[in-house]
Scaffold this active site. Sequence first.
Site, PDB file in Angstrom:
ATOM      1  N   CYS A  63       0.959  -1.094   0.302  1.00 30.04           N
ATOM      2  CA  CYS A  63      -0.443   0.056  -0.331  1.00 30.04           C
ATOM      3  C   CYS A  63       0.691   1.337  -0.038  1.00 30.04           C
ATOM      4  O   CYS A  63       0.529   2.145  -0.838  1.00 30.04           O
ATOM      5  CB  CYS A  63      -0.885   0.055   1.720  1.00 30.04           C
ATOM      6  SG  CYS A  63      -0.644  -0.332   2.817  1.00 30.04           S
TER       7      CYS A  63
ATOM      8  N   HIS B 200      -3.040   6.983   4.388  1.00 37.12           N
ATOM      9  CA  HIS B 200      -1.210   6.587   4.392  1.00 37.12           C
ATOM     10  C   HIS B 200      -1.119   7.999   3.600  1.00 37.12           C
ATOM     11  O   HIS B 200      -1.767   8.397   2.861  1.00 37.12           O
ATOM     12  CB  HIS B 200      -0.908   5.872   3.954  1.00 37.12           C
ATOM     13  CG  HIS B 200      -0.828   4.241   4.569  1.00 37.12           C
ATOM     14  ND1 HIS B 200      -1.364   3.642   5.792  1.00 37.12           N
ATOM     15  CD2 HIS B 200      -0.251   3.373   4.008  1.00 37.12           C
ATOM     16  CE1 HIS B 200      -1.529   2.717   6.584  1.00 37.12           C
ATOM     17  NE2 HIS B 200      -0.386   2.118   4.739  1.00 37.12           N
TER      18      HIS B 200
END
Length: 341
Positions: free
Chosen positions: A136, A250
Amino acid sequence: MTGSEGRTKPPVVAIVGATGAVGVEMIGCLERRRFPLAQLRLYASSRSAGKQLEFQGESLGVRELTESSFEGVDIALFSAGSATSKRFAPLAVRAGATVIDNSSAFRMDPQVPLVIPEINPQALRGHHGIIANPNCTAIISITPLWPIHQANRIVRLLIASYQSASGAGAAAMEELRESTRAFLEGRPYQQRVLPHPYAFNVFSHNTHIDPASGYNEEEIKVREETRKIFADPQLRVSATCIRVPVLRAHSVAITFECERPIAAEEVRRLVSGAAGVKLVDDRERNYFPMPRDASGGDPILVGRIRQDVSDPSGRSIALFVAGDQLLKGAALNAVQIAEAL
Ligand code: A2P
């Protein structure tokens, strides 16, 4: 190539890990993007057998994953951890399915394409039944960099991540909620998922540290996967991966050095036309990418684009990105790969 390509009928799709943080988003992405399918089958561990999940207004029962689960399945989206992928993905391929695997089990296998559809869809050609979905943090960091790399090759990449709970699964998200509640109410809380107290804290990523180099597994994944996806083994990458108390997006501070001098204005122009990316770079209002704004959305937000003044050669740029870890960082990228097939 095997399995689902060249098919004229809509595919039978299976999700392995359907009850997990990413699995639930996979169901949502298939529905929202009106992915054409003949049937959706949901698998998880025996703990979840019989649980009901919604898809297109209907309730679908979750089944226990077994060795015979892949009979008649054309595309299997896996997000149930490396051990489950290693054991069951080869069985799915043998049963005729194409596997899109969100774990790290096969990512660095030279036989397995590692794909971000905005960057290297051509890598899908010639797969052998398994396609890997990248890490990710790698996806969120490098998708916006691709148009820059094409215009003026990036030779060095420094990244510092601010990673959310969702990367460690649904249980870690619950641990963040629960430990925050306990902290605010002055109650003791014993963490079970992550190694350190999470509420109002920041700590180094919870993966194993390579004793020789001092880099943790997440940082090594970012380096190796970036090189594989960019097909540039010479690219110099150093990452520092940090867990922050954010639920599902994130953020990453990125500094990169190009082969030739590059202006911030050119980077802004290249990024604003990039697929899967949205420019959020408002200096007047001090408004830049934030995980809250990225959460629940498809695009990776990019801003704070500025010349890196520590490089007098004019070849380096600093910027900041935020992207939904569960969507573009995982489920959405996997569904985009399925669409590209
Ligand atoms: P379950 O909910 O039954 O434990 P997360 O990343 O959010 O922790 O989710 C992990 C997903 O992987 C869940 O859907 C979980 O199912 C599933 N899973 C974990 N272990 C297995 C296993 N051995 N077989 C099948 N699914 C598994």
